[in-house]
Design a protein around this motif. Structure first.
Motif, mmCIF file in Angstrom:
data_model
loop_
_atom_site.group_PDB
_atom_site.id
_atom_site.type_symbol
_atom_site.label_atom_id
_atom_site.label_comp_id
_atom_site.label_asym_id
_atom_site.label_seq_id
_atom_site.Cartn_x
_atom_site.Cartn_y
_atom_site.Cartn_z
ATOM 1 N N ILE A 1 11.610 -6.946 20.501
ATOM 2 C CA ILE A 1 12.851 -6.427 19.921
ATOM 3 C C ILE A 1 12.456 -5.614 18.700
ATOM 4 N N CYS A 2 12.817 -4.351 18.704
ATOM 5 C CA CYS A 2 12.299 -3.429 17.696
ATOM 6 C C CYS A 2 13.389 -2.543 17.100
ATOM 7 N N LEU A 3 13.083 -2.029 15.918
ATOM 8 C CA LEU A 3 13.839 -0.910 15.367
ATOM 9 C C LEU A 3 13.237 0.341 15.963
ATOM 10 N N VAL A 4 14.038 1.091 16.706
ATOM 11 C CA VAL A 4 13.532 2.278 17.392
ATOM 12 C C VAL A 4 14.352 3.503 16.999
ATOM 13 N N GLU A 5 13.775 4.660 17.237
ATOM 14 C CA GLU A 5 14.471 5.916 16.972
ATOM 15 C C GLU A 5 14.437 6.772 18.234
ATOM 16 N N TYR A 6 15.601 7.190 18.674
ATOM 17 C CA TYR A 6 15.708 8.108 19.819
ATOM 18 C C TYR A 6 17.060 8.794 19.730
ATOM 19 N N GLY A 7 17.128 9.996 20.209
ATOM 20 C CA GLY A 7 18.372 10.744 20.119
ATOM 21 C C GLY A 7 18.862 10.916 18.699
ATOM 22 N N ASN A 8 17.913 11.030 17.743
ATOM 23 C CA ASN A 8 18.243 11.205 16.314
ATOM 24 C C ASN A 8 18.986 10.021 15.722
ATOM 25 N N GLU A 9 18.865 8.837 16.323
ATOM 26 C CA GLU A 9 19.494 7.629 15.799
ATOM 27 C C GLU A 9 18.484 6.493 15.773
ATOM 28 N N ARG A 10 18.699 5.564 14.832
ATOM 29 C CA ARG A 10 17.864 4.379 14.772
ATOM 30 C C ARG A 10 18.696 3.167 15.189
ATOM 31 N N LYS A 11 18.148 2.374 16.105
ATOM 32 C CA LYS A 11 18.854 1.236 16.665
ATOM 33 C C LYS A 11 17.902 0.055 16.821
ATOM 34 N N ILE A 12 18.479 -1.147 16.900
ATOM 35 C CA ILE A 12 17.706 -2.323 17.282
ATOM 36 C C ILE A 12 17.880 -2.506 18.785
ATOM 37 N N ARG A 13 16.773 -2.570 19.510
ATOM 38 C CA ARG A 13 16.822 -2.692 20.961
ATOM 39 C C ARG A 13 15.665 -3.571 21.474
#
Length: 222
Positions: free
Chosen positions: A168-180
């Motif tokens: 479970i990580c803090l990721v960045e994609y599509g110019n957004e940062r999310k926990i996934r």
């Protein structure tokens, strides 16, 4: 084992409860109780109060801050004399600085410190990670509620760009940062999983994904 963890364990055993049974009453996993009792997980005052209520005991009379425990240990092992009064603050500030680090708490952007938490340094590392590679992240939404990760919770994380399966990580994609949660599909694609009440998945190219930090421990807000 920490003093609070030892007290919880003793009262739990006295009440005839297993770690699994206590965890069920609190709505947490058996492993969470094990980490609390062994001192590997730091819990906040609200959770201490809740555990005390479930066990029918007031735990506040045995709580002690980490700084107090370190002070006591250092006093017993390192100093056999009373330093001059005017020098005592400098002595203890230096001692604490070698065993404790203020680990910053950030939002997902990592650009503004929201606070800090004190963490012990063991063999020049914090929780087995380099000191400069650890942070706390404050959860910004309820998109991972299905993983018992809610808005306002604080997660201990290590900074990394490595893609790890099922992490479970803090990721960045599509110019957004999310926990996934990340599941590796093949050498080129990954599945990103969220759960705000129902499971949602997104399949994206690895090259479109940037890993910021991996979550390791969670402090829940009650």
């Amino acid at each position: 084992m920490s003093r609070i963890g030892e007290k919880i364990k003793n009262i739990r055993i006295e009440k005839g409860l297993t770690q699994k049974q206590l965890g069920k009453k609190l709505g947490v996993a058996e492993g969470f109780i094990n980490e609390v009792e062994s001192g590997r997980k730091v819990i906040n005052q609200s959770l201490i109060d809740r555990i005390g209520k479930v066990l029918g005991k007031d735990l506040n009379d045995i709580t002690m801050s980490f700084e107090e425990e370190v002070y006591k240990e250092e006093k017993q092992t390192k100093f056999e004399y009373q330093p001059k009064k005017e020098k005592i603050n400098d002595v203890w500030n230096e001692a604490f600085g070698s065993v404790i680090k203020n680990v910053p708490i950030y939002s997902y952007e990592l650009n503004k410190m929201l606070g800090h938490k004190k963490m012990p340094i063991i063999e020049n590392k914090i929780e087995s990670f380099p000191q400069d590679k650890v942070v706390f992240l404050q959860m910004q939404d309820d998109e991972m509620m299905g993983f018992r990760i809610a808005k306002g919770d604080i997660a201990f994380a290590n900074l990394t760009n490595e893609v790890q399966n099922n992490s479970i990580c803090l990721v960045e994609y599509g110019n957004e940062r999310k926990i996934r949660q990340i599941k590796i599909l093949d050498s080129n694609k990954v599945l990103l999983i969220s759960n705000a009440g129902s499971v949602r998945t997104e399949t994206i190219e690895k090259k479109s994904l940037k890993i910021i930090a991996k979550l390791n421990k969670l402090e829940i807000t009650l």
